[in-house]
Design an enzyme around this catalytic site. Sequence first.
Site, short mmCIF file in Angstrom:
data_model
loop_
_atom_site.label_atom_id
_atom_site.label_comp_id
_atom_site.label_asym_id
_atom_site.label_seq_id
_atom_site.Cartn_x
_atom_site.Cartn_y
_atom_site.Cartn_z
N GLY A 26 0.82 -1.21 0.00
CA GLY A 26 0.00 0.00 0.00
C GLY A 26 0.84 1.25 0.00
N GLY A 27 1.96 1.21 -0.73
CA GLY A 27 2.95 2.28 -0.66
C GLY A 27 2.73 3.46 -1.58
CG ASP B 237 -1.18 1.43 -3.53
OD1 ASP B 237 -2.42 1.34 -3.66
OD2 ASP B 237 -0.65 2.17 -2.69
CG ASN C 68 -7.45 -5.59 -2.79
OD1 ASN C 68 -7.54 -5.76 -1.57
ND2 ASN C 68 -8.37 -4.92 -3.47
CG PHE C 69 -3.90 -4.98 2.76
CD1 PHE C 69 -2.94 -5.91 3.13
CD2 PHE C 69 -3.78 -3.68 3.22
CE1 PHE C 69 -1.88 -5.55 3.96
CE2 PHE C 69 -2.73 -3.31 4.05
CZ PHE C 69 -1.78 -4.26 4.41
NE ARG D 151 4.80 7.36 5.62
CZ ARG D 151 5.62 7.91 6.51
NH1 ARG D 151 6.44 7.15 7.21
NH2 ARG D 151 5.62 9.22 6.70
CG HIS E 192 -5.04 4.97 8.64
ND1 HIS E 192 -4.21 6.07 8.74
CD2 HIS E 192 -5.24 4.81 7.31
CE1 HIS E 192 -3.95 6.56 7.54
NE2 HIS E 192 -4.57 5.80 6.67
#
EC number: 2.1.1.-
Length: 378
Positions: A232-233, A257, A279-280, A295, A299
């Site tokens: 996700g950078g 990402d 994708n996560f 990073r 959240h």
Amino acid sequence: MAQQAPTMQIDNLLAQVKVLGSSLNVADRAKVQKSLLDALSHVETPYEHMLRLSGSLACIRFGADIGLFKALVESQEPLTCSYLGEKLNANANILGRILRLLASARLVKQTGLDTFTAEKITQELAAQAMESGAHLLFDIHNRTYQALPDYLCENKSKDVDNMHNGIFQKAFSTDLSCYEYLVHNPKLQGFMQDAMKLNQTEGDWLSVLPMEDEIKRWQASDPDRVLFVDIGGGMGHQCIRLRGKYSDIPGRVVLQDMPITVERIPKPMPHGIEAMPYNFEEPQPIKNAKFYYTRNVLHGLTDSASIAALKNVAAAMGTESLLVIDDLIIPDEGACTQACQLDFVMMASIAGKKRTRDQWEDKRKYNEYKCKRNSQFL
């Protein structure tokens, strides 16, 4: 000796702040900022406070759109509203009202009647990243804030934990998540990615992660072995900074990402950095990397989604692998304004949250991670 008037005493204290403020480190600056904000609350009414904050963002957004801050920064001399009106094709009277408000917020400086020049912060406002940040705050976050009170009143007993049915959906009249909505709005997506350049660079994770110590026993003789995966950078800012500092450490550096983000990254990336769509929610395709890094990403995920994402990382890790989570921890008491505002940004836009230490600890235990090191930086 006569006692000084209260205003004179305050003026003397503020003079000391101005002299000493530039020499403070990051941690001390944060403490002083919090103290000054607290002091301000004692000398203004709540309505004055609201008025002070209400108009500035709209004016910053407008100023960015017409090139107002660039014009002030590029000029060696103060500029009149009449000149700016002709240069920027804008109404001089409206510009005067906007610039007076911005000057009252110390974002520009008034030097005379309808005459203004750049302050130090104006340089930042003229930069592309800050312009994009203004758009992001005004076009997305400000809109979700307007929907927030009604949404919370209509859902009093519910937590905000569904990214497909939350405040963002009410604000934008959509069933799409914020991320999905941005996919269909590349201009807004671009603002978000550009604004990521505003990430803090002073006293950051590279200063506290003992990279060289951690790799002493790690062998990268295999040219395909991966040193660092940034999950996700975004546009790769952290990968680039890592390679800039540790150019001679062997191993691949991979940025992951969403496809739409990876497509926007200029190719080839510097230092041989690789960009990979990911994708996560998917199994982590990079196995046995030394560092898996994320990073300000978790959240944006609900508790259940973040737990699932961490499980995907854990399944890919080898015996020498480390997971590095770079994110804010909300203190149990006395949280600063900026941290609380970020928490509300997450809640209103993506049903996410900034987490307390206990909430982070729950994530670790649930995924059976062992905490090797907990480093704090500002």
